[in-house]
Enzyme design. Structure first.
Site, short mmCIF file in Angstrom:
data_model
loop_
_atom_site.label_atom_id
_atom_site.label_comp_id
_atom_site.label_asym_id
_atom_site.label_seq_id
_atom_site.Cartn_x
_atom_site.Cartn_y
_atom_site.Cartn_z
N CYS A 1 -5.56 -9.70 3.01
CA CYS A 1 -6.66 -8.83 3.45
C CYS A 1 -7.95 -9.54 3.83
CB CYS A 1 -6.94 -7.78 2.38
SG CYS A 1 -5.56 -6.66 2.17
N GLY B 1 -14.22 -21.08 -6.92
CA GLY B 1 -12.87 -21.63 -6.93
C GLY B 1 -12.54 -22.30 -5.62
N VAL C 1 0.83 -1.21 0.00
CA VAL C 1 0.00 0.00 0.00
C VAL C 1 0.86 1.26 0.00
CG1 VAL C 1 -1.66 1.32 1.39
CG2 VAL C 1 -1.99 -1.12 1.02
N THR D 1 -5.67 -0.48 7.10
CA THR D 1 -7.02 -0.94 7.46
C THR D 1 -7.09 -1.06 8.99
OG1 THR D 1 -7.15 -2.15 5.40
CG2 THR D 1 -8.70 -2.80 7.13
N ASP E 1 10.66 3.77 5.78
CA ASP E 1 10.43 2.42 6.29
C ASP E 1 11.51 2.09 7.31
OD1 ASP E 1 8.55 -0.07 4.94
OD2 ASP E 1 10.06 -0.62 6.42
N PHE F 1 -8.16 0.65 -1.26
CA PHE F 1 -8.94 -0.44 -1.87
C PHE F 1 -8.19 -1.16 -2.99
CE2 PHE F 1 -11.88 2.62 -0.03
CZ PHE F 1 -12.68 1.79 0.76
N LYS G 1 15.01 -2.96 2.61
CA LYS G 1 13.96 -2.52 1.67
C LYS G 1 14.30 -1.13 1.12
CE LYS G 1 9.47 -4.40 2.65
NZ LYS G 1 8.15 -4.28 3.22
N LYS H 1 -14.27 0.38 4.86
CA LYS H 1 -13.23 -0.56 4.43
C LYS H 1 -13.57 -2.00 4.84
CE LYS H 1 -9.53 -2.32 2.95
NZ LYS H 1 -9.28 -2.50 1.53
N PHE I 1 -16.52 -10.63 -8.86
CA PHE I 1 -16.33 -11.45 -7.65
C PHE I 1 -17.35 -12.57 -7.52
CE2 PHE I 1 -12.84 -9.96 -4.94
CZ PHE I 1 -12.31 -9.09 -5.86
N1 LIG Z 1 -1.82 -5.47 0.63
C1 LIG Z 1 -2.94 -4.98 0.13
O1 LIG Z 1 -3.35 -5.32 -0.98
C2 LIG Z 1 -3.74 -3.96 0.91
C3 LIG Z 1 -4.77 -3.26 0.26
C4 LIG Z 1 -5.53 -2.34 0.99
C5 LIG Z 1 -5.26 -2.12 2.33
N2 LIG Z 1 -4.25 -2.81 2.93
C6 LIG Z 1 -3.95 -2.47 4.34
O2 LIG Z 1 -2.86 -1.54 4.30
C7 LIG Z 1 -1.96 -1.78 5.40
C8 LIG Z 1 -0.56 -2.08 4.88
O3 LIG Z 1 -0.61 -3.29 4.16
P1 LIG Z 1 0.63 -3.80 3.29
O4 LIG Z 1 0.21 -5.06 2.65
O5 LIG Z 1 1.14 -2.68 2.46
O6 LIG Z 1 1.67 -4.11 4.48
P2 LIG Z 1 3.17 -4.66 4.39
O7 LIG Z 1 3.34 -5.55 5.55
O8 LIG Z 1 3.45 -5.14 3.02
O9 LIG Z 1 4.06 -3.34 4.60
C9 LIG Z 1 4.10 -2.59 5.79
C10 LIG Z 1 5.45 -1.87 5.86
O10 LIG Z 1 5.46 -0.99 6.99
C11 LIG Z 1 6.79 -0.94 7.52
N3 LIG Z 1 6.78 -0.39 8.87
C12 LIG Z 1 6.42 -1.03 10.03
N4 LIG Z 1 6.56 -0.17 11.07
C13 LIG Z 1 7.00 1.02 10.57
C14 LIG Z 1 7.30 2.28 11.15
N5 LIG Z 1 7.19 2.49 12.46
N6 LIG Z 1 7.74 3.28 10.33
C15 LIG Z 1 7.86 3.06 8.99
N7 LIG Z 1 7.58 1.89 8.41
C16 LIG Z 1 7.14 0.88 9.18
C17 LIG Z 1 7.23 -2.39 7.41
O11 LIG Z 1 8.65 -2.51 7.49
C18 LIG Z 1 6.67 -2.78 6.04
O12 LIG Z 1 7.60 -2.54 5.01
C19 LIG Z 1 -2.62 -2.89 6.21
O13 LIG Z 1 -3.44 -2.30 7.18
C20 LIG Z 1 -3.47 -3.62 5.19
O14 LIG Z 1 -4.55 -4.30 5.78
C21 LIG Z 1 -3.48 -3.71 2.26
O1 LIG Z 2 -14.42 -13.89 -7.91
C1 LIG Z 2 -13.44 -14.03 -7.16
C2 LIG Z 2 -12.56 -12.97 -6.83
C3 LIG Z 2 -11.50 -13.22 -5.96
N1 LIG Z 2 -11.29 -14.46 -5.45
C4 LIG Z 2 -10.16 -14.69 -4.51
O2 LIG Z 2 -10.21 -13.69 -3.51
C5 LIG Z 2 -8.91 -13.39 -3.02
C6 LIG Z 2 -8.65 -11.90 -3.04
O3 LIG Z 2 -8.56 -11.45 -4.37
P1 LIG Z 2 -8.50 -9.90 -4.75
O4 LIG Z 2 -9.61 -9.20 -4.10
O5 LIG Z 2 -8.42 -9.80 -6.21
O6 LIG Z 2 -7.08 -9.48 -4.16
P2 LIG Z 2 -6.57 -8.64 -2.91
O7 LIG Z 2 -5.29 -8.04 -3.35
O8 LIG Z 2 -6.59 -9.48 -1.70
O9 LIG Z 2 -7.61 -7.41 -2.75
C7 LIG Z 2 -8.66 -7.40 -1.77
O10 LIG Z 2 -8.17 -6.96 -0.51
C8 LIG Z 2 -7.54 -5.65 -0.54
C9 LIG Z 2 -6.97 -5.39 0.84
O11 LIG Z 2 -7.90 -4.91 1.73
C10 LIG Z 2 -8.58 -4.62 -0.96
O12 LIG Z 2 -7.95 -3.33 -0.99
C11 LIG Z 2 -9.14 -4.98 -2.33
O13 LIG Z 2 -10.16 -4.04 -2.68
C12 LIG Z 2 -9.72 -6.40 -2.27
O14 LIG Z 2 -10.20 -6.78 -3.56
C13 LIG Z 2 -7.95 -14.19 -3.92
O15 LIG Z 2 -7.54 -15.35 -3.24
C14 LIG Z 2 -8.79 -14.55 -5.13
O16 LIG Z 2 -8.39 -15.75 -5.73
C15 LIG Z 2 -12.14 -15.51 -5.78
O17 LIG Z 2 -11.97 -16.64 -5.31
N2 LIG Z 2 -13.20 -15.26 -6.63
#
Ligand SMILES: NC(=O)c1ccc[n+]([C@@H]2O[C@H](COP(=O)([O-])OP(=O)(O)OC[C@H]3O[C@@H](n4cnc5c(N)ncnc54)[C@H](O)[C@@H]3O)[C@@H](O)[C@H]2O)c1
Ligand SMILES: O=c1ccn([C@@H]2O[C@H](COP(=O)(O)OP(=O)(O)O[C@H]3O[C@H](CO)[C@@H](O)[C@H](O)[C@H]3O)[C@@H](O)[C@H]2O)c(=O)[nH]1
Length: 437
Positions: A260, A253, A11, A121, A30, A152, A35, A204, A249
């Site tokens: 997430c 599967g 993110v 989140t 970070d 998102f 990294k 969220k 969605f």
């Molecule tokens: N991965 C996704 O697709 C996704 C999508 C939407 C929302 N989110 C939410 O966003 C947040 C981040 O998710 P992510 O997957 O990017 O996490 P991540 O674990 O990939 O990355 C988090 C980073 O934060 C760093 N960090 C930790 N403590 C720190 C500090 N004090 N100062 C600076 N950096 C620090 C870590 O070293 C790490 O690199 C979570 O709350 C997650 O639920 C994730």
């Molecule tokens: O029709 C579908 C769509 C998805 N999946 C599965 O659902 C999981 C999540 O997929 P996807 O949502 O595409 O990936 P994420 O990167 O986990 O994204 C979700 O989680 C994120 C973290 O919160 C949000 O930001 C996104 O909006 C939300 O889609 C995966 O295992 C997919 O294989 C299914 O089985 N069937």
């Protein structure tokens, strides 16, 4: 605008490069030195399509920099975005340790005009808690301005999702702060919804829980389709033509995985329990998903009359979805464990996730360097992740290398026409009739 971002994970990094791309001066911070070293050289620590081009272009243009120093990164920033991880605790609740630490790291460098945005989140009420931490640790002249701005994006399409989002949610009780954050995003031309902090936090979780429920619902429909002889692909298509349901969605599967959906549904469930609000559908969503993740194992076991010991099973795909190397909560983990327990020999192949998979699954299975190596001498193939390479594999030639061509497709992603034209194959999808030629 000058923006600082704490956390360079999926993110933080996607947000950082995207904000730089639309012209802002961005500094990503970070605590992970390795990294930051990689990022300073334009190397992405995560596999995400387009990331390295975005990194290189924006670093070269002087709009994007990386540091481990909170002081250097935050100095002069008008907006500071918190994007650190919020993993799950043993009891399913959200672990806010990183966020609390990040707030403490940040507090001393807050200036009078700085706006603090929480993009991670977080459970409802967390922005208020972080505000208290900041207020307790910042300079006494600073009045803390908070904005809840959940993310998102999906992994695998993170940059596209950020630049072409459906909506941007801005939750704040401070009108000026909300306007400033809206202005930061304005070049994206994405609709912004302004709301309260608590509603933004809730949007969220409700969104992720709804999407996860949609997946569990269609998986339950798929299992019913198998029992009654219907085809879930057609059923989902027919349902999705109703605009009120929508066709996204609804891919049946082997369940949802990733960083997430599993943790966010659990965290929301935990909140409902704390608040004593009845929300049983969440429990069902999780239960169906747990069972669905091992559906292919059950099907394989049934096909081999209850005994897979000594069989070589090729597992195609390890990451939780295509276009990512992320293994968090990937169904492949459970499938590998279950098959190994049953005495099968699993040979896994993934185009990018093998290195991460070795750390999670370990050496109880073998890892092939190519798809061909995985399927050679196999008794069955399990398609676990729908990578393009799996979808395009030459099914007709599998007969030359496999003991017998038996395919279990956990993503319903193989080409039906190709399958029907092959000789001596058995194809078992999810929620659809098998193809046996
Ligand atoms: N991965 C996704 O697709 C996704 C999508 C939407 C929302 N989110 C939410 O966003 C947040 C981040 O998710 P992510 O997957 O990017 O996490 P991540 O674990 O990939 O990355 C988090 C980073 O934060 C760093 N960090 C930790 N403590 C720190 C500090 N004090 N100062 C600076 N950096 C620090 C870590 O070293 C790490 O690199 C979570 O709350 C997650 O639920 C994730
Ligand atoms: O029709 C579908 C769509 C998805 N999946 C599965 O659902 C999981 C999540 O997929 P996807 O949502 O595409 O990936 P994420 O990167 O986990 O994204 C979700 O989680 C994120 C973290 O919160 C949000 O930001 C996104 O909006 C939300 O889609 C995966 O295992 C997919 O294989 C299914 O089985 N069937």
């Amino acid at each position: 605008m000058k923006v600082a971002i704490l956390g360079t994970g999926y993110v933080g990094l996607s947000t950082g490069v995207s904000l730089a791309e639309i012209g802002h001066q961005v500094c990503c911070i970070d605590v992970d030195e390795a990294k930051i070293n990689q990022l300073q050289q334009g190397i992405s620590p995560i596999y995400e399509p387009g990331m390295e081009e975005f990194l290189t272009r924006n670093i070269a243009a002087g709009r994007l920099r990386f540091t481990t120093s909170h002081r250097q990164g935050v100095a002069g920033a008008e907006i500071v975005i918190l994007a650190v991880g919020t993993p799950q605790r043993e009891d399913g609740s959200a672990d806010l340790t990183y966020l609390v630490e990040a707030a403490k790291d940040l507090a001393a460098y807050l200036e009078q005009e700085t706006i603090v945005v929480i993009k991670s989140t977080v459970p409802v009420g967390t922005n208020d808690e972080v505000r208290k931490i900041l207020e307790a640790n910042c300079h006494e002249d600073v009045s803390v301005k908070m904005v809840a701005n959940p993310e998102f994006l999906r992994q695998g399409s993170a940059l596209k999702d950020t630049l072409e989002a459906d909506r941007i949610i801005i939750g704040s009780d401070h009108q000026q702060a909300a306007s400033k954050v809206k202005e930061m995003y304005s070049p994206l031309k994405v609709p912004c919804m302004l709301t309260s902090v608590r509603s933004a936090e809730m949007i969220k979780y409700a969104s992720n829980a709804f999407l996860a429920t949609k997946i569990s619902f269609i998986n339950a429909v798929a299992n019913l389709c198998e029992a009654v002889g219907a085809d879930v692909t057609d059923v989902a298509k027919g349902m999705g033509m109703d605009k009120r349901i929508g066709n996204h969605f609804l891919n049946a599967g082997i369940g949802y995985g990733g960083s997430c959906f599993p943790k966010d549904v659990k965290a929301l469930w935990h909140t409902t329990r704390n608040e004593e609000v009845d929300f049983g559908v969440l429990a069902e969503t999780m239960r169906i998903n747990d069972e669905q993740q091992v559906r292919l194992v059950k099907k394989t076991l049934k096909r081999f009359a209850g005994d897979v010991s000594g069989k070589k099973i090729a597992m195609l795909g390890l990451s939780f979805k295509p276009e990512t190397d992320d293994m968090r909560e990937a169904p492949s983990i459970k499938i590998a464990q279950e098959l190994t327990k049953l005495g099968a020999h699993v040979a896994a192949y993934d185009p990018v996730a093998t290195k991460n998979a070795k750390r999670v699954i370990g050496e109880s299975i073998s890892y092939a360097d190519t798809l061909l190596e995985a399927v050679t001498d196999a008794d069955a193939v399990l398609v676990v992740t729908e990578w393009q390479e799996m979808k395009q594999m030459d099914i007709a030639s599998l007969g030359e290398v496999m003991k017998q061509v038996i395919i279990f497709d956990g993503r319903n992603c193989l080409d039906e026409e190709q399958l029907r034209n092959c000789k001596n194959i058995e194809y078992h999808p999810i929620g659809r009739p098998a193809i046996i030629t």
